[in-house]
Write a protein that holds these residues in place. Structure first.
Motif, mmCIF file in Angstrom:
data_model
loop_
_atom_site.group_PDB
_atom_site.id
_atom_site.type_symbol
_atom_site.label_atom_id
_atom_site.label_comp_id
_atom_site.label_asym_id
_atom_site.label_seq_id
_atom_site.Cartn_x
_atom_site.Cartn_y
_atom_site.Cartn_z
ATOM 1 N N LEU A 234 0.807 -1.219 0.000
ATOM 2 C CA LEU A 234 0.000 0.000 0.000
ATOM 3 C C LEU A 234 0.841 1.270 0.000
ATOM 4 C CD1 LEU A 234 -2.645 -1.138 2.652
ATOM 5 C CD2 LEU A 234 -2.974 -0.997 0.172
ATOM 6 N N ARG A 235 1.956 1.216 0.717
ATOM 7 C CA ARG A 235 2.858 2.364 0.822
ATOM 8 C C ARG A 235 4.297 1.862 0.652
ATOM 9 N NH1 ARG A 235 -1.532 4.375 1.048
ATOM 10 N NH2 ARG A 235 -2.260 6.154 2.297
ATOM 11 N N PRO A 236 4.780 1.758 -0.595
ATOM 12 C CA PRO A 236 6.140 1.246 -0.808
ATOM 13 C C PRO A 236 7.177 2.022 0.011
ATOM 14 C CG PRO A 236 4.966 1.399 -2.887
ATOM 15 C CD PRO A 236 4.071 2.061 -1.859
ATOM 16 N N ASN A 237 8.053 1.266 0.636
ATOM 17 C CA ASN A 237 9.165 1.798 1.420
ATOM 18 C C ASN A 237 8.743 2.440 2.741
ATOM 19 O OD1 ASN A 237 11.144 1.010 -0.526
ATOM 20 N ND2 ASN A 237 10.550 2.789 -1.760
ATOM 21 N N TRP A 238 7.479 2.279 3.119
ATOM 22 C CA TRP A 238 7.080 2.649 4.473
ATOM 23 C C TRP A 238 7.355 1.463 5.397
ATOM 24 C CZ3 TRP A 238 2.418 6.141 5.839
ATOM 25 C CH2 TRP A 238 2.460 7.309 5.065
ATOM 26 N N HIS A 239 7.526 1.757 6.681
ATOM 27 C CA HIS A 239 7.802 0.698 7.648
ATOM 28 C C HIS A 239 6.963 0.864 8.912
ATOM 29 C CE1 HIS A 239 11.447 0.436 5.135
ATOM 30 N NE2 HIS A 239 11.453 -0.834 5.496
ATOM 31 N N ILE A 240 6.653 -0.274 9.506
ATOM 32 C CA ILE A 240 6.121 -0.282 10.861
ATOM 33 C C ILE A 240 7.283 0.008 11.801
ATOM 34 C CG2 ILE A 240 5.185 -1.770 12.677
ATOM 35 C CD1 ILE A 240 3.663 -3.273 10.433
ATOM 36 N N GLN A 241 7.091 0.946 12.708
ATOM 37 C CA GLN A 241 8.126 1.205 13.724
ATOM 38 C C GLN A 241 7.727 0.532 15.028
ATOM 39 O OE1 GLN A 241 10.473 4.853 14.205
ATOM 40 N NE2 GLN A 241 9.518 5.081 16.210
ATOM 41 N N ILE A 242 8.641 -0.271 15.568
ATOM 42 C CA ILE A 242 8.405 -0.962 16.831
ATOM 43 C C ILE A 242 8.736 -0.023 17.972
ATOM 44 C CG2 ILE A 242 8.872 -3.015 18.198
ATOM 45 C CD1 ILE A 242 7.861 -3.660 15.385
ATOM 46 N N PHE A 243 7.741 0.335 18.750
ATOM 47 C CA PHE A 243 7.958 1.178 19.927
ATOM 48 C C PHE A 243 8.246 0.315 21.151
ATOM 49 C CE2 PHE A 243 6.471 3.549 23.638
ATOM 50 C CZ PHE A 243 7.055 4.791 23.446
ATOM 51 N N ASP A 244 7.431 -0.723 21.347
ATOM 52 C CA ASP A 244 7.631 -1.622 22.487
ATOM 53 C C ASP A 244 6.940 -2.936 22.188
ATOM 54 O OD1 ASP A 244 8.668 -2.158 25.094
ATOM 55 O OD2 ASP A 244 6.640 -2.006 25.894
ATOM 56 N N ALA A 245 7.511 -4.021 22.689
ATOM 57 C CA ALA A 245 6.914 -5.337 22.459
ATOM 58 C C ALA A 245 6.852 -6.097 23.784
ATOM 59 C CB ALA A 245 7.712 -6.094 21.401
ATOM 60 N N TYR A 246 7.716 -7.093 23.967
ATOM 61 C CA TYR A 246 7.688 -7.861 25.216
ATOM 62 C C TYR A 246 8.072 -6.967 26.402
ATOM 63 C CZ TYR A 246 8.946 -11.187 28.813
ATOM 64 O OH TYR A 246 9.035 -11.869 30.000
ATOM 65 N N ARG A 247 7.320 -7.095 27.477
ATOM 66 C CA ARG A 247 7.545 -6.241 28.642
ATOM 67 C C ARG A 247 7.385 -7.050 29.921
ATOM 68 N NH1 ARG A 247 3.194 -1.872 28.776
ATOM 69 N NH2 ARG A 247 4.102 -1.370 26.743
ATOM 70 N N PRO A 248 8.457 -7.336 30.648
ATOM 71 C CA PRO A 248 8.312 -8.035 31.926
ATOM 72 C C PRO A 248 7.416 -7.244 32.884
ATOM 73 C CG PRO A 248 10.620 -7.946 31.248
ATOM 74 C CD PRO A 248 9.862 -7.042 30.329
ATOM 75 N N VAL A 249 6.812 -7.931 33.827
ATOM 76 C CA VAL A 249 5.920 -7.269 34.774
ATOM 77 C C VAL A 249 6.657 -6.171 35.539
ATOM 78 C CG1 VAL A 249 4.423 -7.583 36.788
ATOM 79 C CG2 VAL A 249 4.434 -9.294 34.976
ATOM 80 N N ALA A 250 7.941 -6.384 35.826
ATOM 81 C CA ALA A 250 8.724 -5.363 36.539
ATOM 82 C C ALA A 250 8.796 -4.062 35.749
ATOM 83 C CB ALA A 250 10.134 -5.888 36.824
ATOM 84 N N VAL A 251 8.904 -4.163 34.422
ATOM 85 C CA VAL A 251 8.919 -2.966 33.580
ATOM 86 C C VAL A 251 7.531 -2.338 33.545
ATOM 87 C CG1 VAL A 251 9.315 -2.069 31.255
ATOM 88 C CG2 VAL A 251 10.854 -3.789 32.212
ATOM 89 N N GLN A 252 6.502 -3.174 33.528
ATOM 90 C CA GLN A 252 5.131 -2.669 33.588
ATOM 91 C C GLN A 252 4.951 -1.840 34.868
ATOM 92 O OE1 GLN A 252 2.949 -3.254 31.132
ATOM 93 N NE2 GLN A 252 1.129 -2.312 32.007
ATOM 94 N N GLN A 253 5.441 -2.359 35.982
ATOM 95 C CA GLN A 253 5.340 -1.637 37.258
ATOM 96 C C GLN A 253 6.109 -0.324 37.194
ATOM 97 O OE1 GLN A 253 3.640 -2.817 40.394
ATOM 98 N NE2 GLN A 253 3.805 -0.575 40.417
ATOM 99 N N PHE A 254 7.300 -0.356 36.615
ATOM 100 C CA PHE A 254 8.115 0.863 36.489
ATOM 101 C C PHE A 254 7.360 1.928 35.715
ATOM 102 C CE2 PHE A 254 10.928 3.625 34.155
ATOM 103 C CZ PHE A 254 11.892 4.000 35.083
ATOM 104 N N MET A 255 6.737 1.544 34.601
ATOM 105 C CA MET A 255 6.067 2.519 33.750
ATOM 106 C C MET A 255 4.769 3.027 34.385
ATOM 107 S SD MET A 255 8.098 3.214 31.419
ATOM 108 C CE MET A 255 6.932 4.404 30.737
#
Length: 229
Positions: A65-86
């Motif tokens: 649909l959009r040649p040369n466009w990309h999905i940017q990964i902001f965040d994926a797997y997140r341990p619960v400790a990181v969830q608590q931090f955020m």
């Protein structure tokens, strides 16, 4: 408890695998690590194997649909400790924005701020029946990058605690850029849904596959990814 927590989890045991970042755009350093979150021996750029395969499919659909466009990964797997931090970081940020300190909060103010935080953030629960979506390795936060590497303006930043985060916020807004924002939010959603994902009804950037939220939105009886740590 969120509505999707009623969905039982039948863990399939599929492994976490590294996202092939060469196929996507990525923010570096990682946004939460930059704030001080520690992933320990884990990486935020991992997802369950099938989730990665579907994400690659979504990238391929985007290219059509959009040649040369990309999905940017902001965040994926997140341990619960990181969830608590955020969660804690977001609460502190909300206090700062309001010019308040925790010591001077009234019970009502405290409740209002926590409600705003949990509007965006899942509870960092260790209960195996209600894991935070990212802690299952089945959820990913993303945006779009155009052919020259420019991040597409979606009308609000990822993780903003406001109604602007709702996917259809700009659908009927009288704003000069409303059509632009909504069109690109919809483009992101279209390629992800075509690849099997579901979108968080309150976050334009959050997509999932195989977890409780996905099962709930997809009218499935069970989820097949549970908490990993």
């Amino acid at each position: 408890m969120r509505p999707y927590h009623q969905i039982p989890i039948l863990e399939c045991g599929e492994r976490l695998v590294e996202i092939p970042l060469e196929m996507f755009a990525v923010e570096s350093p990682h946004p939460y690590e930059k704030l001080g979150a520690s992933y320990g021996n884990y990486s935020p750029y991992y997802l369950r194997e099938s989730v990665v395969k579907n994400l690659i499919q979504a990238q391929n659909y985007l290219q059509l649909l959009r040649p040369n466009w990309h999905i940017q990964i902001f965040d994926a797997y997140r341990p619960v400790a990181v969830q608590q931090f955020m969660v804690d970081y977001s609460f502190s940020t909300a206090l700062e924005e309001r010019g308040l300190t925790e010591a001077e909060l009234t019970p009502k103010q405290c409740q209002e701020i926590w409600e705003a935080v949990y509007e965006i953030w899942a509870v960092p629960s260790m209960d195996e029946k209600m894991p935070p979506p990212h802690s299952t390795g089945a959820a990913v936060d993303i945006t779009l990058v155009d052919e020259v590497g420019q991040i597409i303006n979606m009308g609000s930043p990822i993780d903003e605690m406001s109604e602007r985060s709702h996917p259809d916020y700009y659908a009927y807004k009288d704003h000069p850029d409303a059509h632009y924002y909504h069109t690109h939010r919809q483009l992101l959603s279209d390629v992800m849904l075509k690849a099997g994902f579901q979108r968080n009804p309150k976050e334009w950037w959050h997509f999932c596959y195989g977890d409780q939220m996905w099962a709930w939105l997809n009218h499935q009886a069970t989820a097949f990814y549970g908490r990993l740590c």
